[in-house]
Design a protein around this motif. Structure first.
Motif, PDB file in Angstrom:
ATOM      1  N   GLU A  82      52.620  44.093  37.570  1.00  0.00           N
ATOM      2  CA  GLU A  82      52.599  42.668  37.253  1.00  0.00           C
ATOM      3  C   GLU A  82      52.466  41.752  38.468  1.00  0.00           C
ATOM      4  OE1 GLU A  82      55.241  39.290  34.853  1.00  0.00           O
ATOM      5  OE2 GLU A  82      55.909  41.377  34.919  1.00  0.00           O
ATOM      6  N   GLU A  83      53.262  41.973  39.503  1.00  0.00           N
ATOM      7  CA  GLU A  83      53.252  41.045  40.640  1.00  0.00           C
ATOM      8  C   GLU A  83      51.863  40.934  41.267  1.00  0.00           C
ATOM      9  OE1 GLU A  83      55.454  40.318  44.978  1.00  0.00           O
ATOM     10  OE2 GLU A  83      56.078  41.991  43.688  1.00  0.00           O
ATOM     11  N   ASP A  84      51.237  42.083  41.537  1.00  0.00           N
ATOM     12  CA  ASP A  84      49.916  42.061  42.158  1.00  0.00           C
ATOM     13  C   ASP A  84      48.826  41.703  41.146  1.00  0.00           C
ATOM     14  OD1 ASP A  84      51.052  42.660  44.567  1.00  0.00           O
ATOM     15  OD2 ASP A  84      50.582  44.801  44.501  1.00  0.00           O
ATOM     16  N   GLN A  85      48.982  42.104  39.904  1.00  0.00           N
ATOM     17  CA  GLN A  85      48.014  41.730  38.873  1.00  0.00           C
ATOM     18  C   GLN A  85      47.899  40.211  38.757  1.00  0.00           C
ATOM     19  OE1 GLN A  85      49.623  43.765  35.500  1.00  0.00           O
ATOM     20  NE2 GLN A  85      48.408  45.632  35.809  1.00  0.00           N
ATOM     21  N   LEU A  86      49.040  39.520  38.774  1.00  0.00           N
ATOM     22  CA  LEU A  86      49.016  38.064  38.614  1.00  0.00           C
ATOM     23  C   LEU A  86      48.311  37.372  39.788  1.00  0.00           C
ATOM     24  CD1 LEU A  86      52.540  37.381  37.085  1.00  0.00           C
ATOM     25  CD2 LEU A  86      50.316  37.198  35.943  1.00  0.00           C
ATOM     26  N   LYS A  87      48.420  37.946  40.978  1.00  0.00           N
ATOM     27  CA  LYS A  87      47.702  37.388  42.123  1.00  0.00           C
ATOM     28  C   LYS A  87      46.193  37.526  41.936  1.00  0.00           C
ATOM     29  CE  LYS A  87      51.482  38.256  45.377  1.00  0.00           C
ATOM     30  NZ  LYS A  87      51.928  39.040  46.559  1.00  0.00           N
ATOM     31  N   VAL A  88      45.771  38.666  41.404  1.00  0.00           N
ATOM     32  CA  VAL A  88      44.346  38.871  41.158  1.00  0.00           C
ATOM     33  C   VAL A  88      43.872  37.986  40.011  1.00  0.00           C
ATOM     34  CG1 VAL A  88      42.567  40.566  40.556  1.00  0.00           C
ATOM     35  CG2 VAL A  88      44.464  41.232  42.053  1.00  0.00           C
ATOM     36  N   VAL A  89      44.670  37.885  38.957  1.00  0.00           N
ATOM     37  CA  VAL A  89      44.335  37.007  37.826  1.00  0.00           C
ATOM     38  C   VAL A  89      44.140  35.575  38.311  1.00  0.00           C
ATOM     39  CG1 VAL A  89      45.256  35.935  35.731  1.00  0.00           C
ATOM     40  CG2 VAL A  89      45.413  38.415  36.036  1.00  0.00           C
ATOM     41  N   LYS A  90      45.026  35.113  39.169  1.00  0.00           N
ATOM     42  CA  LYS A  90      44.936  33.754  39.688  1.00  0.00           C
ATOM     43  C   LYS A  90      43.617  33.537  40.420  1.00  0.00           C
ATOM     44  CE  LYS A  90      47.484  30.390  42.494  1.00  0.00           C
ATOM     45  NZ  LYS A  90      48.717  30.146  43.289  1.00  0.00           N
ATOM     46  N   ALA A  91      43.196  34.522  41.213  1.00  0.00           N
ATOM     47  CA  ALA A  91      41.934  34.416  41.946  1.00  0.00           C
ATOM     48  C   ALA A  91      40.741  34.395  40.998  1.00  0.00           C
ATOM     49  CB  ALA A  91      41.813  35.577  42.932  1.00  0.00           C
ATOM     50  N   ILE A  92      40.780  35.233  39.979  1.00  0.00           N
ATOM     51  CA  ILE A  92      39.691  35.276  39.000  1.00  0.00           C
ATOM     52  C   ILE A  92      39.573  33.943  38.274  1.00  0.00           C
ATOM     53  CG2 ILE A  92      38.909  36.340  36.833  1.00  0.00           C
ATOM     54  CD1 ILE A  92      40.290  38.946  37.886  1.00  0.00           C
ATOM     55  N   ARG A  93      40.698  33.391  37.871  1.00  0.00           N
ATOM     56  CA  ARG A  93      40.687  32.107  37.157  1.00  0.00           C
ATOM     57  C   ARG A  93      40.267  30.959  38.067  1.00  0.00           C
ATOM     58  NH1 ARG A  93      46.188  32.706  33.417  1.00  0.00           N
ATOM     59  NH2 ARG A  93      45.228  34.061  31.832  1.00  0.00           N
ATOM     60  N   GLN A  94      40.550  31.072  39.336  1.00  0.00           N
ATOM     61  CA  GLN A  94      40.152  30.021  40.266  1.00  0.00           C
ATOM     62  C   GLN A  94      38.638  29.957  40.417  1.00  0.00           C
ATOM     63  OE1 GLN A  94      41.918  30.306  44.160  1.00  0.00           O
ATOM     64  NE2 GLN A  94      40.716  28.606  44.998  1.00  0.00           N
ATOM     65  N   TYR A  95      37.992  31.139  40.508  1.00  0.00           N
ATOM     66  CA  TYR A  95      36.559  31.158  40.809  1.00  0.00           C
ATOM     67  C   TYR A  95      35.663  31.466  39.609  1.00  0.00           C
ATOM     68  CZ  TYR A  95      37.946  30.661  45.621  1.00  0.00           C
ATOM     69  OH  TYR A  95      38.476  30.167  46.787  1.00  0.00           O
ATOM     70  N   ARG A  96      36.235  31.904  38.502  1.00  0.00           N
ATOM     71  CA  ARG A  96      35.540  32.079  37.230  1.00  0.00           C
ATOM     72  C   ARG A  96      34.185  32.784  37.354  1.00  0.00           C
ATOM     73  NH1 ARG A  96      34.764  26.407  35.286  1.00  0.00           N
ATOM     74  NH2 ARG A  96      34.733  25.977  37.523  1.00  0.00           N
ATOM     75  N   PRO A  97      34.155  33.972  37.943  1.00  0.00           N
ATOM     76  CA  PRO A  97      32.891  34.681  38.119  1.00  0.00           C
ATOM     77  C   PRO A  97      32.362  35.245  36.801  1.00  0.00           C
ATOM     78  CG  PRO A  97      34.708  36.103  38.730  1.00  0.00           C
ATOM     79  CD  PRO A  97      35.312  34.739  38.449  1.00  0.00           C
TER      80      PRO A  97
END
Length: 238
Positions: A82-97
């Motif tokens: 969870e901890e690292d997944q949420l960091k990656v999720v945040k990046a994905i949502r920021q840049y919306r590739p």
């Protein structure tokens, strides 16, 4: 900034080694491409995290990336949890590739397969409304990339698709050589590693030729998928 392609990879230089030609080609076509390294590669035998930060910045200029960031996860010890997944999720949502490129599903370096799972699952979680993340104290909108493609790295994995990167091979190699601390240098006094052995560059060259030859091109880069690939018509296939 919205990106067309986001490369999420375990270590600085993973992207250049595995898909530098694909990155350069799509930038030339007008797409916005960014790279986010999960770790600073601080456990690497050669060089330091600070040196690799600068090398990543130098490589990014060569490729013409729209963004290059580092999540600062623990090299060798990040987890698909969870901890690292949420960091990656945040990046994905920021840049919306639309497309995410990430590490091989398995490889000689255990970080690669673990990063593959972490990114793949985070791409799914990023599309769930009840997974909440914030950016500058504001809730982020959900976002799920349309496609996730995995590199072919040290261990050979039969690719599902091969991208013709013939016209961008020299740029790939130039971006790769920006990581001077990591590759063969006859003047270096540091211990030899798997990728600093002069044979590694020969492997990269041979792999590029092999995959290119398979599709009637000089150089190619391969990717695998976990889902079926659809095309609009058969003439889109090379």
């Amino acid at each position: 900034m919205k990106l067309d392609i986001l490369v999420l990879s375990a270590h600085p230089d993973d992207a250049e080694i595995s898909c530098g030609g694909t990155i350069a080609k799509h930038i030339s076509l007008g797409y916005k491409v960014g790279v986010i390294d999960l770790t600073r590669g601080e456990l690497g035998t050669r060089g330091t995290a600070k040196i690799r930060d600068q090398e990543a910045a130098d490589s990014s200029k060569i490729l013409g990336l729209s963004i290059r960031e580092n999540l600062g996860l623990r090299d060798g010890f990040f987890k698909n949890a969870e901890e690292d997944q949420l960091k990656v999720v945040k990046a994905i949502r920021q840049y919306r590739p639309e497309i995410v490129l990430t590490n091989a599903i398995y490889d000689r370096h255990p970080d690669h397969g673990r990063a593959s799972d972490l990114v793949y699952e985070s791409c799914f979680l990023s599309g769930l409304t009840k997974v909440e993340t914030q950016d500058q104290s504001k809730p982020q909108m959900v976002w799920r990339p349309k496609s996730v493609y995995h590199f072919v790295q040290s261990q050979y994995i039969q690719p599902d698709i091969v991208v013709d990167v013939s016209d961008f091979w020299e740029m790939k190699i130039e971006s790769l050589r920006a990581f001077k601390s990591q590759f063969y240098d006859p003047q270096s006094k540091e211990p030899e590693t798997f990728i600093s052995n002069p044979g590694f560059m020969k492997l990269i060259e041979a792999r590029g030729h092999e995959l290119g030859y398979a599709i009637g091109a000089k150089y190619g880069e391969g990717f695998t998928v976990r889902n079926l690939i659809g095309v609009n018509d058969l003439f889109h296939l090379k």
